[in-house]
Scaffold this motif. Structure first.
Motif, PDB file in Angstrom:
ATOM      1  N   GLU A  53      -8.952  -3.158   8.056  1.00  0.00           N
ATOM      2  CA  GLU A  53      -8.503  -3.943   6.909  1.00  0.00           C
ATOM      3  C   GLU A  53      -7.990  -3.015   5.813  1.00  0.00           C
ATOM      4  O   GLU A  53      -8.586  -1.989   5.517  1.00  0.00           O
ATOM      5  N   GLY A  54      -6.825  -3.347   5.257  1.00  0.00           N
ATOM      6  CA  GLY A  54      -6.235  -2.550   4.199  1.00  0.00           C
ATOM      7  C   GLY A  54      -5.284  -1.462   4.692  1.00  0.00           C
ATOM      8  O   GLY A  54      -4.603  -0.832   3.894  1.00  0.00           O
ATOM      9  N   ASP A  55      -5.212  -1.237   5.994  1.00  0.00           N
ATOM     10  CA  ASP A  55      -4.289  -0.245   6.554  1.00  0.00           C
ATOM     11  C   ASP A  55      -2.857  -0.706   6.294  1.00  0.00           C
ATOM     12  O   ASP A  55      -2.548  -1.896   6.356  1.00  0.00           O
ATOM     13  N   TRP A  56      -1.959   0.235   6.021  1.00  0.00           N
ATOM     14  CA  TRP A  56      -0.570  -0.117   5.710  1.00  0.00           C
ATOM     15  C   TRP A  56       0.132  -0.824   6.857  1.00  0.00           C
ATOM     16  O   TRP A  56       1.116  -1.528   6.656  1.00  0.00           O
ATOM     17  N   ARG A  57      -0.366  -0.656   8.091  1.00  0.00           N
ATOM     18  CA  ARG A  57       0.263  -1.302   9.249  1.00  0.00           C
ATOM     19  C   ARG A  57      -0.246  -2.723   9.482  1.00  0.00           C
ATOM     20  O   ARG A  57       0.284  -3.442  10.315  1.00  0.00           O
ATOM     21  N   GLY A  58      -1.253  -3.131   8.744  1.00  0.00           N
ATOM     22  CA  GLY A  58      -1.826  -4.466   8.896  1.00  0.00           C
ATOM     23  C   GLY A  58      -1.111  -5.483   8.028  1.00  0.00           C
ATOM     24  O   GLY A  58       0.120  -5.574   8.017  1.00  0.00           O
ATOM     25  N   HIS A  59      -1.907  -6.229   7.259  1.00  0.00           N
ATOM     26  CA  HIS A  59      -1.323  -7.271   6.406  1.00  0.00           C
ATOM     27  C   HIS A  59      -0.486  -6.702   5.268  1.00  0.00           C
ATOM     28  O   HIS A  59       0.300  -7.428   4.661  1.00  0.00           O
ATOM     29  N   ARG A  60      -0.608  -5.421   4.989  1.00  0.00           N
ATOM     30  CA  ARG A  60       0.215  -4.784   3.957  1.00  0.00           C
ATOM     31  C   ARG A  60       1.617  -4.450   4.474  1.00  0.00           C
ATOM     32  O   ARG A  60       2.504  -4.134   3.690  1.00  0.00           O
ATOM     33  N   TRP A  61       1.817  -4.478   5.789  1.00  0.00           N
ATOM     34  CA  TRP A  61       3.104  -4.050   6.355  1.00  0.00           C
ATOM     35  C   TRP A  61       4.311  -4.811   5.795  1.00  0.00           C
ATOM     36  O   TRP A  61       5.318  -4.186   5.461  1.00  0.00           O
ATOM     37  N   PRO A  62       4.280  -6.137   5.656  1.00  0.00           N
ATOM     38  CA  PRO A  62       5.472  -6.807   5.114  1.00  0.00           C
ATOM     39  C   PRO A  62       5.878  -6.271   3.741  1.00  0.00           C
ATOM     40  O   PRO A  62       7.063  -6.113   3.456  1.00  0.00           O
ATOM     41  N   ARG A  63       4.907  -5.953   2.895  1.00  0.00           N
ATOM     42  CA  ARG A  63       5.220  -5.392   1.579  1.00  0.00           C
ATOM     43  C   ARG A  63       5.804  -3.987   1.734  1.00  0.00           C
ATOM     44  O   ARG A  63       6.766  -3.624   1.055  1.00  0.00           O
ATOM     45  N   GLN A  64       5.228  -3.184   2.634  1.00  0.00           N
ATOM     46  CA  GLN A  64       5.757  -1.851   2.895  1.00  0.00           C
ATOM     47  C   GLN A  64       7.204  -1.932   3.356  1.00  0.00           C
ATOM     48  O   GLN A  64       8.062  -1.184   2.902  1.00  0.00           O
ATOM     49  N   TRP A  65       7.475  -2.847   4.284  1.00  0.00           N
ATOM     50  CA  TRP A  65       8.819  -3.027   4.820  1.00  0.00           C
ATOM     51  C   TRP A  65       9.792  -3.443   3.714  1.00  0.00           C
ATOM     52  O   TRP A  65      10.901  -2.913   3.628  1.00  0.00           O
ATOM     53  N   ALA A  66       9.377  -4.358   2.862  1.00  0.00           N
ATOM     54  CA  ALA A  66      10.237  -4.816   1.765  1.00  0.00           C
ATOM     55  C   ALA A  66      10.557  -3.656   0.830  1.00  0.00           C
ATOM     56  O   ALA A  66      11.706  -3.494   0.400  1.00  0.00           O
ATOM     57  N   HIS A  67       9.567  -2.835   0.524  1.00  0.00           N
ATOM     58  CA  HIS A  67       9.816  -1.688  -0.369  1.00  0.00           C
ATOM     59  C   HIS A  67      10.758  -0.687   0.283  1.00  0.00           C
ATOM     60  O   HIS A  67      11.633  -0.133  -0.380  1.00  0.00           O
ATOM     61  N   ARG A  68      10.595  -0.453   1.566  1.00  0.00           N
ATOM     62  CA  ARG A  68      11.477   0.486   2.268  1.00  0.00           C
ATOM     63  C   ARG A  68      12.912  -0.020   2.243  1.00  0.00           C
ATOM     64  O   ARG A  68      13.847   0.773   2.133  1.00  0.00           O
ATOM     65  N   GLN A  69      13.086  -1.315   2.403  1.00  0.00           N
ATOM     66  CA  GLN A  69      14.438  -1.879   2.392  1.00  0.00           C
ATOM     67  C   GLN A  69      15.064  -1.832   1.007  1.00  0.00           C
ATOM     68  O   GLN A  69      16.255  -1.613   0.864  1.00  0.00           O
TER      69      GLN A  69
END
Length: 116
Positions: free
Chosen positions: A98-114
């Protein structure tokens, strides 16, 4: 404390799901670009080159087009290989803590990368 209290809460590896989806998309796009033998440009250039007339400018345009577009299929193959390597690195972890960037945080990470 019971052993259940010490269990780490896990989340699905959404990054892995994104990689699998990307691989499918890249393969599908590559198949759409390449629909037969030879270069993907053959459907455009062959009728122009064998249309029954002589045109030096058309021949030069065809040569230029083929030069600029060479490597299209290799680029798709390279993309699939790169994605497959990333998938292989993640397949051992279908779930992440829980809290890993590849988990539920991934969509936010992807949005920031884009965005950036």
């Amino acid at each position: 404390m019971t052993p259940e209290d010490d269990e780490t809460v896990m989340e699905p590896n959404l990054y892995l799901s994104t990689l699998r989806s990307a691989k499918t998309t890249v393969i599908d796009c590559g198949e759409k670009v390449y629909s037969g033998y030879g270069s993907p440009l053959d459907a455009i250039t062959t009728p122009l080159a064998t249309g029954g007339w002589v045109c030096k400018e058309a021949d030069e345009w065809i040569a230029d087009l083929k030069g600029q577009c060479s490597g299209i299929m290799e680029a798709f193959d390279d993309a699939v290989a790169t994605i497959q390597t990333a998938i292989s690195d993640q397949e051992d972890e279908p779930e992440v803590p829980e809290g890993d960037w590849r988990g539920h945080r991934w969509p936010r990470q992807w949005a920031h990368r884009q965005m950036y």
